[in-house]
Write a protein that holds these residues in place. Structure first.
Motif, PDB file in Angstrom:
ATOM      1  N   LEU A  95       7.360  -0.650   2.714  1.00 54.31           N
ATOM      2  CA  LEU A  95       7.627   0.232   1.571  1.00 54.31           C
ATOM      3  C   LEU A  95       7.721  -0.559   0.271  1.00 54.31           C
ATOM      4  N   LEU A  96       8.261  -1.750   0.323  1.00 59.55           N
ATOM      5  CA  LEU A  96       8.493  -2.546  -0.887  1.00 59.55           C
ATOM      6  C   LEU A  96       7.355  -3.506  -1.236  1.00 59.55           C
ATOM      7  N   THR A  97       6.393  -3.667  -0.364  1.00 52.30           N
ATOM      8  CA  THR A  97       5.349  -4.667  -0.591  1.00 52.30           C
ATOM      9  C   THR A  97       4.567  -4.416  -1.872  1.00 52.30           C
ATOM     10  N   ASN A  98       4.109  -3.200  -2.102  1.00 54.90           N
ATOM     11  CA  ASN A  98       3.274  -2.915  -3.269  1.00 54.90           C
ATOM     12  C   ASN A  98       4.013  -2.213  -4.393  1.00 54.90           C
ATOM     13  N   THR A  99       5.071  -1.526  -4.085  1.00 53.06           N
ATOM     14  CA  THR A  99       5.821  -0.759  -5.071  1.00 53.06           C
ATOM     15  C   THR A  99       7.180  -0.406  -4.485  1.00 53.06           C
ATOM     16  N   SER A 100       8.149  -0.221  -5.334  1.00 50.21           N
ATOM     17  CA  SER A 100       9.463   0.199  -4.849  1.00 50.21           C
ATOM     18  C   SER A 100       9.616   1.711  -4.898  1.00 50.21           C
ATOM     19  N   VAL A 101       8.621   2.413  -5.446  1.00 46.68           N
ATOM     20  CA  VAL A 101       8.650   3.871  -5.562  1.00 46.68           C
ATOM     21  C   VAL A 101       7.482   4.429  -4.751  1.00 46.68           C
TER      22      VAL A 101
END
Length: 178
Positions: free
Chosen positions: A18-24
């Motif tokens: 979930l956090l690899t490319n974006t936090s949203v």
């Protein structure tokens, strides 16, 4: 301190993905969002759900976020104050229990608010993305999950990263009513 231990086998961890490319991350199907939040809860995350579907003004947004994250009574109810208070949340002054793996903010029905107040909706996601980056610098994990009833919703990049669909609904064809 790193937010994730590089010595661990991380390839299967949903939070890292979930956090690899974006936090949203966007969600259309409630079942996928529910599976995601169940996984996060089972792995020690504090999951804070905020219903944005009934927000008609920025005042509604500020009221509900302040209540959900236990903002102090002097909260200014504007976007600058939201950014300031989110900085305190990341520092775990309030709104985020320190004994958790991380904080997952879940905005449900966000498309309704985005249609009514598009600038504010974009700004909130940008603030959360920026604070997620700040959290990572402190070895903490802040994830934002955004539910939309509109499978075609799009947002501008936040925190210099794009708002992306979750891996199960990545393809447009996966967001068609069955």
């Amino acid at each position: 301190m790193a937010a994730f231990d590089p010595a661990d086998e991380l390839g299967h961890d949903l939070d890292l993905r979930l956090l690899t490319n974006t936090s949203v991350t966007l969600f259309w199907r409630t079942a996928i969002l529910d599976r995601t939040t169940a996984w996060l809860s089972a792995h020690g995350y504090q999951v804070t759900r905020i219903d944005a579907a009934h927000w008609t003004t920025e005042r509604d947004l500020h009221r509900d976020i302040a209540a959900a994250l236990d903002f102090p009574h002097y909260y200014g109810h504007n976007l600058d104050a939201l950014n300031d208070c989110m900085r305190d949340v990341v520092s775990q002054g309030y709104g985020w229990a320190s004994d958790t793996t991380g904080l997952a903010l879940v905005f449900q029905g966000y498309d309704s608010f985005a249609a009514r107040c598009p600038r504010a909706a974009q700004s909130v996601l940008d603030i959360v993305a920026d604070q997620s980056r700040r959290a990572a610098l402190l070895g903490r994990r802040l994830i934002c999950l955004v539910h939309s009833n509109d499978p075609r919703i799009r947002f501008e990049p936040v925190g210099a990263t794009p708002v992306m669909w979750n891996e199960a609904e990545w393809l447009d064809s996966r967001r068609r009513a069955d």
